[in-house]
Design an enzyme around this catalytic site. Structure first.
Site, PDB file in Angstrom:
ATOM      1  N   LYS A 193       0.848  -1.196   0.000  1.00 50.55           N
ATOM      2  CA  LYS A 193       0.000   0.000   0.000  1.00 50.55           C
ATOM      3  C   LYS A 193       0.883   1.246   0.000  1.00 50.55           C
ATOM      4  CE  LYS A 193      -3.987   1.855   2.588  1.00 50.55           C
ATOM      5  NZ  LYS A 193      -4.804   1.677   3.811  1.00 50.55           N
ATOM      6  N   SER A 233      -9.679   1.938   3.000  1.00 52.84           N
ATOM      7  CA  SER A 233      -8.790   2.668   2.136  1.00 52.84           C
ATOM      8  C   SER A 233      -7.814   1.803   1.342  1.00 52.84           C
ATOM      9  CB  SER A 233      -7.983   3.664   2.970  1.00 52.84           C
ATOM     10  OG  SER A 233      -7.146   2.984   3.886  1.00 52.84           O
ATOM     11  N   SER A 255      -9.873  -0.534   7.108  1.00 54.97           N
ATOM     12  CA  SER A 255      -9.301  -0.330   5.768  1.00 54.97           C
ATOM     13  C   SER A 255      -8.710  -1.564   5.097  1.00 54.97           C
ATOM     14  CB  SER A 255      -8.237   0.766   5.809  1.00 54.97           C
ATOM     15  OG  SER A 255      -8.855   2.020   5.875  1.00 54.97           O
TER      16      SER A 255
END
Lengths: 482, 475
Positions: free
Chosen positions: A75, A150, A174
């Site tokens: 990420k 996210s 997330s």
């Protein structure tokens, strides 16, 4: 085209050992898929050259452990030395870190190959990945739909089977929520299990790094590689790392399983409830006890979360000021103008509004009125959870209230996203490990997930239940691959 | 005197002596090349987290002990949020709610007697980086970012510049002797902000306070307070209203200058630092910290006083810690501390200063020093002799008797030899002998001078004087 990429990790490993496959060849497949699925917008940065270079290096060595030569995505809020790390923000659009996060060092040491940095909500603030400066990633099951967020880019890439492994972060769901929307396995470990060093902080007391993968077993394998004490993170736990795959495949019977009653109340949609109830029946049929349990303050989890997360975020994001790194406005007249313009221009709307709310929440008397109170209720909630583990081995719940919705839908109603996180936020608040496991589909063949919540450091037991359900449910999760 | 009374409170920051910084592993050193001693943590790099240097905690425990504060055994750190270019994260990690020490005092000796200056609290925090401004450019040196600081906040309990200066001297001495800080104001390892307000003497409430920053020496603190009181009096006497201000001391002007008028109370949005867990101080750790504390100045004062040293000498010795530490190594002997202090502060200090040396760089062993003192006491060596041989004593690895032999210093304590010389001097100066008999004191001094001249000053003056008087009376 040979489909090595769809083999399991042990299968790939075996081919490596037998010298029938090399990391370079596997990478070729990865880059082909990245190219073919460009429309998913799951990557912010693809580091093809660095990956191939790394593959060539590895090929000079002996084949290592199971994860040796396995491509992985990270990420884009986790810093990678020499590879730009943007947090999906204009603020860090051209930011190239000079050090590796703890988890990045770990994956490198294990011989994994970093192939790219995944798309996400800007600074991990959002639940749909639509706040990304680089545009939203798409749900591989249906590109008109959101991936969730996210860690949306991770979810999209894993569901599309671009790579087997990825690392995300979870502050208020997330990892789990996008995993649920895309039919993959996502684990948010116990707070402190994985070092946060190098994770660009959103809400320090809630942030936790974790694996997002195709299968339960591969998830546990990756957690094995990244868990552990880090001298650079005082909040990381010195509790010994166990083999998280150890209980996988072991029979599940006579387990006492609790369901926090608020998490199956009328906040959950009918389609999700149906899938969840099916799982509950399956568990009961196999000789396990499943009961409702009351956990205190769950109804307020979202409000408490907002206070803590936004308060901490307002402080964590203060360092992005144009002085030392990242975006800097042109020709500011004064130092105050430098701050104001850099931050106005560099941050997106969602980030700015959260910083403003957070600043206000910590301002003057508000800190005691809201932040302190939220912390104290959080402690009570944690206590209540811990008490439930006196009676139950594990807790289960749906992960999301509905399956994924269409892109653009949620931007019209900002509160909706927060309320949607009602089921995932409690685990962050209590610092507990929680994972998403694909549990079924809705009528439109969109994935629906479920959560397993464990006692602190109870990850191994969670994987045991998850692998059992994975086998029993036997879902076809290849729908994201085209 | 005026009709106003001043009230003064002081916040002092001292840089704590440690190997590494408070929240990172980089070196805590002064005077290095700019930005050569900093890591990604000190730069406030995205993704970095603070660690906690236990050395700082130990120093904090010592500081708390030495200022008679109450130790906070369960404490945490807080974030103080404000934007400033020298503040890398735009928040400073400090202690707001659980300062390591509270409610202490330091006792000072004022012209009106002893007074306890109360300390409200002391806390641990990180220093900011150092900024310097060159025209339109500002330069940042991150070597200082993350240097551990202890901030000591006094209560507004001082009323004169004398008290303020004495308090700072005492604090400086305490932290310096406690090995907590160098306390060098000129290098910035001790910095103070002074709050001054004045109010009519009968007033029950305090006046409007002004803060004076950036004062580079204790002397200047005195000047700043004096000027600030005068300024505030003038404003009030003119019937104007004082506004809360931040001022700074200007060395050139020798006066305080307005920096900014405070609009509203600062909102630092304090909240507990989530990256650092609570710190629990265990008894063992506290004992470990205190075990290494050296003897403090007040204890030394009492000891020296018992050894018969004068107040002036005591203070002079304490002002030079290496001399005091040296002197203390003789506490287990029965040397004469008065003679020792005389020697250390006089001839030895001037030799060291002249040659830019430290005591520990000389060849003055413990045995030699004891021998030197003994010979002085006995009269085997005169003060003048000591001056003559001092360089050899300090620089050569040979004993005092050997040096005396080399320098041909006779043992002029030999009374018969002294008597011989006195006889000779009296014979040659019959007029002076007569003058003495007539009661002219000057004559004795003259004769004594002649004796010293004859012996080239090598005679013990005490013995010579006694013998001279004796022989004069015989004539």
């Amino acid at each position: 085209m040979s489909k090595y990429l769809d083999l399991t990790i042990p299968e790939i490993h075996e081919l490596y050992v037998k010298k029938e496959l090399t990391p370079s060849i596997l990478l070729e497949e990865v880059f082909e898929r990245i190219k073919a699925r460009k429309s998913l917008n799951c990557l912010i940065t693809c580091c093809q050259e660095e990956a191939l270079e790394r593959a060539r290096e590895l090929e000079k060595e002996e084949v290592g452990g199971l994860l040796w030569g396995i491509p992985i995505l990270i990420k884009d809020n986790i810093v990678t030395k020499g590879i730009r790390t943007t947090c999906a923000s204009k603020m860090l659009e051209n930011f190239i870190p000079i050090y590796d996060a703890f988890v990045v060092e770990k994956i490198k040491k294990a011989g994994m190959i970093l192939v790219g940095k995944t798309n996400m909500d800007e600074f991990a603030m959002g639940s749909t990945s639509e706040t990304s400066y680089f545009g939203p990633p798409k749900n591989p099951w249906n590109e008109a739909y959101i991936t969730g967020g996210s860690s949306g880019g991770n979810a999209s890439a894993i569901a599309a089977r671009i790579v087997p492994l990825s690392i995300g972060s979870d502050t208020g769901g997330s990892i789990r929520q996008p995993a649920s929307y895309t039919g993959i396995v996502g684990m948010k470990p116990t707070y402190g299990r994985v070092s946060r060093y190098g994770l660009i902080a959103f809400a320090s007391s809630l942030d936790q790094i974790g694996p997002m993968t195709r299968t339960v077993y591969e998830n546990a394998l990756l957690l094995n590689a990244i868990a552990g004490k880090d001298q650079n993170d005082l909040t990381s736990s010195s509790k010994e790392v166990e083999d998280y795959t150890a209980l996988i495949g072991k029979d599940v019977r006579d387990l006492k399983i609790g369901i926090p009653s608020y998490l199956v109340s009328d906040v959950v949609s009918k389609e999700v409830s149906e899938v969840f109830n099916h799982v509950v029946n399956l568990l009961k049929k196999n000789g396990n006890t499943v009961e409702l349990v009351d956990i205190s303050y769950l109804k307020h989890a979202v409000s408490l979360y907002q206070i803590i997360a936004m308060g901490e975020a307002s402080s964590n994001l203060a360092r992005f000021d144009g002085v030392r790194y990242g975006y800097r406005t042109e020709n500011p007249e004064t130092i105050d103008a430098l701050y104001e313009k850099t931050r106005s221009e560099g941050f997106g709307e969602e980030v700015k509004s959260r910083i403003m709310v957070g600043s206000s929440l910590l301002s003057g008397k508000n800190a005691k009125l809201y932040y302190d109170k939220a912390l104290s209720i959080r402690d009570d909630m944690r206590e209540s959870f811990l008490a439930s583990f006196q009676k139950y081995d594990l807790l289960i719940a749906p992960t999301t209230t509905t399956p994924a919705y269409q892109l653009g839908e949620v931007m019209k109603d900002p509160l909706k996203t927060f309320m949607d996180d009602i089921l995932v936020i409690p685990a962050n608040m209590a610092g507990l490990p929680a994972m998403n496991l694909p549990a079924g589909f809705n009528q439109n063949h969109l994935p629906i997930g479920m959560q397993i919540i464990g006692a602190p450091f109870g990850e191994a037991k969670m994987y045991q239940l998850a692998s059992f359900l994975e086998k029993e449910l036997n879902l076809d999760l290849e729908g994201g691959r085209k | 005197m005026t009709k106003y009374e001043a009230t003064i409170g002081i916040e002092v920051h001292v840089e704590v002596k440690t190997k590494s910084k408070i929240f990172s592993s980089s070196e805590n050193g002064y005077g290095k090349d700019a930005n050569s001693s900093c890591t990604v943590v000190d730069l406030g790099y995205p993704g970095t987290l603070p660690t906690l240097n236990e050395e700082v905690i130990l120093q904090g425990i010592r500081a708390v002990h030495l200022t008679h504060c109450t130790l906070t055994r369960k404490m945490h750190f807080d974030r103080k949020n404000y934007f400033y270019p020298d503040n890398p994260k735009n928040y400073q990690i400090t202690q707001n709610r659980t300062p390591i020490g509270q409610n202490g005092y330091l006792e000072i000796e004022t012209s009106e007697g002893p007074k306890k200056i109360e300390i409200l609290e002391m806390h641990l925090e990180e220093d900011t980086c150092k900024s310097s401004h060159k025209g339109r450019v500002s330069l940042l040196d991150f070597n200082r970012a993350g240097v551990p600081l202890i901030e000591i906040v006094s209560k507004p309990c001082m009323h004169t510049k004398e008290e303020a200066m004495l308090y700072l001297e005492k604090l400086k001495e305490t932290f310096f002797y406690g090995n907590i800080s160098d306390c060098k104001m000129e290098e910035g390892s001790m910095r103070c902000d002074v709050n001054v307000s004045i109010a009519p003497k009968e007033s029950k409430t305090l006046g409007v306070k002004c803060e004076i920053k950036n004062i580079g020496s204790i002397r200047n603190v005195g000047i700043a307070i004096e000027k600030e009181i005068a300024r505030q009096e003038e404003v009030l006497e003119q019937g104007q209203v004082l506004k809360e201000q931040t001022r700074r001391f200007d060395d050139q002007l020798n006066d305080t200058v307005l920096m900014r008028v405070k609009e509203t109370g600062n909102d630092y949005r304090y909240f507990p630092e989530p990256d650092i867990p609570f710190v629990f101080l265990e008894e063992e750790q506290i004992q470990e910290a205190l075990a290494t504390l050296p003897m403090m100045p007040d204890e030394r004062r009492i000891l020296y006083q018992k050894k018969g040293m004068s107040k002036l000498h005591i203070e002079k010795i304490l002002a030079n810690r290496s001399l005091s530490d040296y002197l203390n190594t003789f506490l287990d002997t029965n040397i004469n501390f008065v003679t020792a202090a005389n020697l250390l502060l006089g001839d030895i200090s001037s030799y060291l200063n002249k040659n830019f040396k430290k005591l520990e760089q000389t060849k003055l062993t413990r045995e030699k020093f004891i021998d030197l003192l003994q010979k002085l006491e006995e009269g085997a060596l005169s003060n003048k002799n000591v001056k003559e041989i001092l360089e050899d004593v300090l620089e050569k690895e040979i004993s005092i008797p050997e040096i005396m032999k080399e320098k041909k210093i006779q043992n002029i304590t030999d009374v018969s030899f002294v008597e011989e010389i006195i006889q000779k001097v009296l014979d040659e100066n019959t007029q002076s002998v007569l003058d003495y008999k007539e009661g002219k004191d000057r004559a004795l001094k003259y004769l004594m001078g002649q004796v010293m001249k004859e012996t080239k000053g090598a005679v013990n003056p005490k013995i010579a004087n006694e013998k001279l008087v004796e022989y004069l009376q015989k004539r």
